[in-house]
Design a protein around this motif. Structure first.
Motif, PDB file in Angstrom:
ATOM      1  N   ILE A 242      21.568  28.773  56.214  1.00  0.00           N
ATOM      2  CA  ILE A 242      22.083  28.099  56.781  1.00  0.00           C
ATOM      3  C   ILE A 242      23.104  27.311  55.302  1.00  0.00           C
ATOM      4  O   ILE A 242      22.453  26.530  54.758  1.00  0.00           O
ATOM      5  CB  ILE A 242      21.069  26.786  57.858  1.00  0.00           C
ATOM      6  N   ASN A 243      24.436  27.008  55.645  1.00  0.00           N
ATOM      7  CA  ASN A 243      25.306  26.514  54.821  1.00  0.00           C
ATOM      8  C   ASN A 243      25.231  25.427  54.850  1.00  0.00           C
ATOM      9  O   ASN A 243      25.711  25.194  56.486  1.00  0.00           O
ATOM     10  CB  ASN A 243      26.284  27.343  54.065  1.00  0.00           C
ATOM     11  N   VAL A 244      25.159  24.242  54.351  1.00  0.00           N
ATOM     12  CA  VAL A 244      26.500  22.968  54.251  1.00  0.00           C
ATOM     13  C   VAL A 244      26.647  21.994  53.499  1.00  0.00           C
ATOM     14  O   VAL A 244      26.052  22.860  52.156  1.00  0.00           O
ATOM     15  CB  VAL A 244      24.423  22.112  54.583  1.00  0.00           C
ATOM     16  N   ARG A 245      26.814  21.089  53.329  1.00  0.00           N
ATOM     17  CA  ARG A 245      28.127  20.536  52.883  1.00  0.00           C
ATOM     18  C   ARG A 245      27.399  19.259  52.234  1.00  0.00           C
ATOM     19  O   ARG A 245      27.250  18.543  53.380  1.00  0.00           O
ATOM     20  CB  ARG A 245      29.521  20.750  52.566  1.00  0.00           C
ATOM     21  N   VAL A 246      26.245  19.095  50.761  1.00  0.00           N
ATOM     22  CA  VAL A 246      26.075  18.041  50.274  1.00  0.00           C
ATOM     23  C   VAL A 246      26.875  16.885  49.434  1.00  0.00           C
ATOM     24  O   VAL A 246      27.680  17.900  48.384  1.00  0.00           O
ATOM     25  CB  VAL A 246      24.894  18.719  49.998  1.00  0.00           C
ATOM     26  N   PRO A 247      27.280  15.779  50.141  1.00  0.00           N
ATOM     27  CA  PRO A 247      28.111  14.821  49.155  1.00  0.00           C
ATOM     28  C   PRO A 247      27.322  14.613  47.941  1.00  0.00           C
ATOM     29  O   PRO A 247      26.406  15.147  47.340  1.00  0.00           O
ATOM     30  CB  PRO A 247      28.155  13.416  49.633  1.00  0.00           C
ATOM     31  N   GLU A 248      28.233  14.582  46.919  1.00  0.00           N
ATOM     32  CA  GLU A 248      28.287  14.648  44.949  1.00  0.00           C
ATOM     33  C   GLU A 248      27.564  13.537  45.288  1.00  0.00           C
ATOM     34  O   GLU A 248      26.357  13.607  43.824  1.00  0.00           O
ATOM     35  CB  GLU A 248      29.154  14.423  44.335  1.00  0.00           C
ATOM     36  N   LEU A 249      26.744  12.669  45.411  1.00  0.00           N
ATOM     37  CA  LEU A 249      26.177  11.694  45.270  1.00  0.00           C
ATOM     38  C   LEU A 249      24.752  12.016  45.378  1.00  0.00           C
ATOM     39  O   LEU A 249      23.902  11.287  45.281  1.00  0.00           O
ATOM     40  CB  LEU A 249      26.717   9.684  46.005  1.00  0.00           C
ATOM     41  N   ASP A 250      25.036  13.022  46.228  1.00  0.00           N
ATOM     42  CA  ASP A 250      23.187  13.030  47.459  1.00  0.00           C
ATOM     43  C   ASP A 250      23.020  14.620  46.064  1.00  0.00           C
ATOM     44  O   ASP A 250      21.908  15.145  46.421  1.00  0.00           O
ATOM     45  CB  ASP A 250      23.570  13.531  48.505  1.00  0.00           C
ATOM     46  N   VAL A 251      23.607  15.658  46.267  1.00  0.00           N
ATOM     47  CA  VAL A 251      23.226  16.751  45.357  1.00  0.00           C
ATOM     48  C   VAL A 251      22.284  16.467  44.568  1.00  0.00           C
ATOM     49  O   VAL A 251      21.272  17.555  43.873  1.00  0.00           O
ATOM     50  CB  VAL A 251      24.429  17.758  44.656  1.00  0.00           C
ATOM     51  N   ARG A 252      22.109  15.286  43.347  1.00  0.00           N
ATOM     52  CA  ARG A 252      21.199  15.677  42.724  1.00  0.00           C
ATOM     53  C   ARG A 252      19.607  15.385  43.096  1.00  0.00           C
ATOM     54  O   ARG A 252      18.830  15.927  42.560  1.00  0.00           O
ATOM     55  CB  ARG A 252      20.715  13.793  41.820  1.00  0.00           C
ATOM     56  N   TYR A 253      20.009  15.250  44.671  1.00  0.00           N
ATOM     57  CA  TYR A 253      18.539  14.926  45.263  1.00  0.00           C
ATOM     58  C   TYR A 253      17.854  16.315  45.773  1.00  0.00           C
ATOM     59  O   TYR A 253      16.540  16.067  46.211  1.00  0.00           O
ATOM     60  CB  TYR A 253      18.682  14.069  45.742  1.00  0.00           C
ATOM     61  N   VAL A 254      18.925  17.549  46.130  1.00  0.00           N
ATOM     62  CA  VAL A 254      18.307  18.630  46.454  1.00  0.00           C
ATOM     63  C   VAL A 254      17.629  19.732  45.280  1.00  0.00           C
ATOM     64  O   VAL A 254      18.525  20.017  44.552  1.00  0.00           O
ATOM     65  CB  VAL A 254      20.207  19.585  47.202  1.00  0.00           C
ATOM     66  N   LYS A 255      17.040  20.273  45.067  1.00  0.00           N
ATOM     67  CA  LYS A 255      16.057  21.358  44.120  1.00  0.00           C
ATOM     68  C   LYS A 255      15.746  22.034  44.574  1.00  0.00           C
ATOM     69  O   LYS A 255      15.253  22.232  46.354  1.00  0.00           O
ATOM     70  CB  LYS A 255      15.192  21.125  43.983  1.00  0.00           C
ATOM     71  N   LYS A 256      16.629  23.876  44.157  1.00  0.00           N
ATOM     72  CA  LYS A 256      16.465  24.994  44.522  1.00  0.00           C
ATOM     73  C   LYS A 256      14.379  24.686  45.369  1.00  0.00           C
ATOM     74  O   LYS A 256      13.457  24.789  44.678  1.00  0.00           O
ATOM     75  CB  LYS A 256      16.581  26.247  43.731  1.00  0.00           C
ATOM     76  N   GLY A 257      14.540  25.645  46.555  1.00  0.00           N
ATOM     77  CA  GLY A 257      12.216  26.140  46.248  1.00  0.00           C
ATOM     78  C   GLY A 257      12.167  24.681  47.572  1.00  0.00           C
ATOM     79  O   GLY A 257      10.969  24.511  48.226  1.00  0.00           O
ATOM     80  N   GLN A 258      13.230  23.722  47.491  1.00  0.00           N
ATOM     81  CA  GLN A 258      12.822  22.528  49.088  1.00  0.00           C
ATOM     82  C   GLN A 258      12.478  22.822  50.133  1.00  0.00           C
ATOM     83  O   GLN A 258      13.122  23.191  50.326  1.00  0.00           O
ATOM     84  CB  GLN A 258      13.503  21.106  48.849  1.00  0.00           C
ATOM     85  N   LYS A 259      11.694  22.058  50.947  1.00  0.00           N
ATOM     86  CA  LYS A 259      10.989  22.355  52.070  1.00  0.00           C
ATOM     87  C   LYS A 259      12.741  21.611  53.304  1.00  0.00           C
ATOM     88  O   LYS A 259      12.353  20.468  52.147  1.00  0.00           O
ATOM     89  CB  LYS A 259      10.481  21.925  52.580  1.00  0.00           C
ATOM     90  N   THR A 260      13.639  22.098  53.867  1.00  0.00           N
ATOM     91  CA  THR A 260      13.903  20.893  54.614  1.00  0.00           C
ATOM     92  C   THR A 260      14.035  21.289  55.998  1.00  0.00           C
ATOM     93  O   THR A 260      14.057  22.683  56.527  1.00  0.00           O
ATOM     94  CB  THR A 260      15.545  21.997  54.674  1.00  0.00           C
ATOM     95  N   PRO A 261      13.638  20.271  56.902  1.00  0.00           N
ATOM     96  CA  PRO A 261      13.245  20.431  58.453  1.00  0.00           C
ATOM     97  C   PRO A 261      15.137  20.788  58.981  1.00  0.00           C
ATOM     98  O   PRO A 261      16.168  20.032  58.135  1.00  0.00           O
ATOM     99  CB  PRO A 261      13.140  18.889  58.607  1.00  0.00           C
ATOM    100  N   ILE A 262      15.177  21.177  59.779  1.00  0.00           N
ATOM    101  CA  ILE A 262      16.620  21.744  60.209  1.00  0.00           C
ATOM    102  C   ILE A 262      16.139  22.009  61.989  1.00  0.00           C
ATOM    103  O   ILE A 262      15.442  22.154  62.591  1.00  0.00           O
ATOM    104  CB  ILE A 262      16.947  23.334  59.935  1.00  0.00           C
TER     105      ILE A 262
END
Length: 363
Positions: free
Chosen positions: A166-186
Motif C-alpha cells: 500500500i503506497n501513500v504520500r506523506v507530507p514533508e512535515l510529517d515524514v520524520r515521524y514515520v519509521k521503517k517497521g512501524q505498525k499502521t492501521p489501514i
C-alpha cells in the motif's frame, strides 16, 4: 443567574496516553507484478495456464515457433564441437613441440568465440519457451494460440497477492515521524468494516519534485486474496504519543481579546481560565496549561458567560421543575398510568415516588 449551562468534568483519558496521528489516502494498492516481455518473436503455438489460474515459479507459460533459432542452435553446436576438437588436437601437438604457442592460442580463442555464439543462440532459443518468473495468478493474456508475438511486447500479466503493498504520500512535515517497521492501521474502502494492521517496509529518501511528498509503503498479508491491486484505502500513522494528556472539546475554547480561554464552574459561579493548547486531533484539543483534572468545564453556553456569573448544571435527569410538575407527577404515579413520564432526581423525591406507587397499586 445564567441557567441551563451544561458542565462536564475534565477527567483523565481512558488510556494513559494521547496519540496524534497522520491520516493519508492510499495512492494505490499493488501486489508483486510481472509482465512477461523477454521472449522470441514468432507465432504462438501453445499456451499453458489461462487467466485466473495459478502458476508456479519457472512453470512454462507458452511455446513460440522458434524453428529458425533451432536451426541456428544446431549450427552453433556443430561449430563449437569442431572448434573444441581442433583445440584439443593442437594442445597435443603443442605438448609434443610440433606447433608454436601462437597456433595453440589462436585455436583456444576460436573455441571461446564458438562457445559464446552457442550460448547466445541458446538464450534466443529458450526465449521461445517463456517461464513464469514468480509464483502468482494469471491476470491477463495478451496473445492467443496462432497469433504473432513480437519482441518487447508483453504476453501475460502475473500477480502475486499473498502480500499487498500500500503506497501513500506523506507530507514533508510529517515524514520524520514515520519509521521503517512501524505498525499502521489501514482501512480499505471496499472492506471498511475490517480492521487491518500493516507494517512500513519503505520510506522514500527523496521527495516527489511536484508534490513535495514522500512515498511510504506499508505491507499487509492477504491470505484470503480478496484485497486486490487498484483498490483505494486509507492509512493512519501515529505521529507521537503524549502520556497523561488533558483534552477538551475544541468548541469549549473561547477567544477573547486574542487569548484562548475556557470557563469552569467553581462553587456555583463561572470562572475563566487562560489556557495553552497543544495537539489538535479531530474535535479534541490538548490543554498544556490552565486546566486540571477534576475541573468542571462549561461546554454549553460558554460563549455567553462571564467571570462571577452564577451557573447551574443542566445535565439533570429530572424533568420535574415546578410545583405543577410535581402535582401532575403525584397524580399519574398514584393512578399507575404514567410510570417514567415524570420522575424525581433527589433521594427524598425517589423515596416519595416509591410510596406513591405502592399507594397507586393498592387503589
Amino acid at each position: 443567574m445564567v441557567r441551563n449551562r451544561r458542565r462536564s468534568r475534565v477527567s483523565k483519558p481512558i488510556s494513559s496516553t494521547r496519540s496524534s496521528s497522520i491520516a493519508a489516502a492510499v495512492e494505490r494498492v499493488e501486489a508483486n507484478f510481472h509482465a512477461g516481455r523477454r521472449y522470441a518473436a514468432g507465432r504462438v503455438e501453445w499456451i499453458g495456464p489461462r487467466e485466473g489460474q495459478t502458476v508456479q515459479k519457472d512453470e512454462l507459460l507458452a511455446k513460440i515457433d522458434v524453428s529458425a533459432h533451432k536451426a541456428a542452435l544446431e549450427h552453433a553446436k556443430a561449430a563449437y564441437n569442431l572448434a573444441n576438437h581442433l583445440c584439443e588436437r593442437r594442445r597435443r601437438l603443442y605438448a609434443n613441440k610440433i606447433i608454436a604457442k601462437e597456433e595453440l592460442d589462436q585455436s583456444e580463442t576460436q573455441l571461446k568465440l564458438a562457445l559464446t555464439d552457442l550460448e547466445q543462440i541458446k538464450v534466443r532459443y529458450n526465449h521461445g519457451f517463456p517461464k513464469s518468473p514468480i509464483t502468482g495468478i494469471i491476470n491477463h493474456l495478451y496473445v492467443d494460440v496462432g497469433e504473432y508475438a513480437d519482441i518487447g511486447k508483453p504476453i501475460v500479466d502475473i500477480v502475486n497477492i499473498d502480500r499487498i503493498k500500500i503506497n501513500v504520500r506523506v507530507p514533508e512535515l510529517d515524514v520524520r515521524y514515520v519509521k521503517k517497521g512501524q505498525k499502521t492501521p489501514i482501512k480499505i474502502d471496499a472492506f471498511s468494516e475490517r480492521p487491518l494492521i500493516g507494517t512500513i517496509d519503505f520510506v522514500s529518501f527523496k521527495a516527489d519534485a511536484a508534490t513535495k511528498t514522500f512515498l511510504v509503503r506499508s505491507v499487509i498479508d492477504n491470505p484470503e486474496h480478496d484485497i486486490r491491486p487498484g483498490m483505494i484505502g486509507r492509512v493512519a500513522f501515529v505521529r507521537r504519543t503524549i502520556p497523561d494528556a488533558v483534552t477538551v472539546p475544541l468548541f469549549a475554547i473561547v477567544d477573547k481579546g486574542g487569548e484562548r480561554m475556557v470557563f469552569i464552574e467553581k462553587d456555583g459561579v463561572a470562572e475563566s481560565r487562560t489556557i495553552s493548547i497543544g495537539v489538535i486531533e479531530g474535535d479534541r484539543v490538548q490543554i498544556t496549561s490552565g486546566l486540571n483534572v477534576g475541573d468542571h468545564l462549561i461546554v454549553n453556553g460558554n460563549t455567553e458567560v462571564e467571570d462571577g456569573i452564577k451557573v447551574e448544571d443542566s445535565d439533570n435527569s429530572s424533568n420535574i421543575r415546578s410545583f405543577g410538575d410535581s402535582v401532575w407527577w403525584a397524580f399519574v404515579t398514584s393512578t399507575t398510568v404514567g410510570y417514567g413520564d415524570y420522575f424525581p432526581k433527589s433521594t427524598a423525591g425517589r423515596f416519595a415516588g416509591i410510596l406513591l406507587m405502592f399507594f397507586g397499586i393498592s387503589l
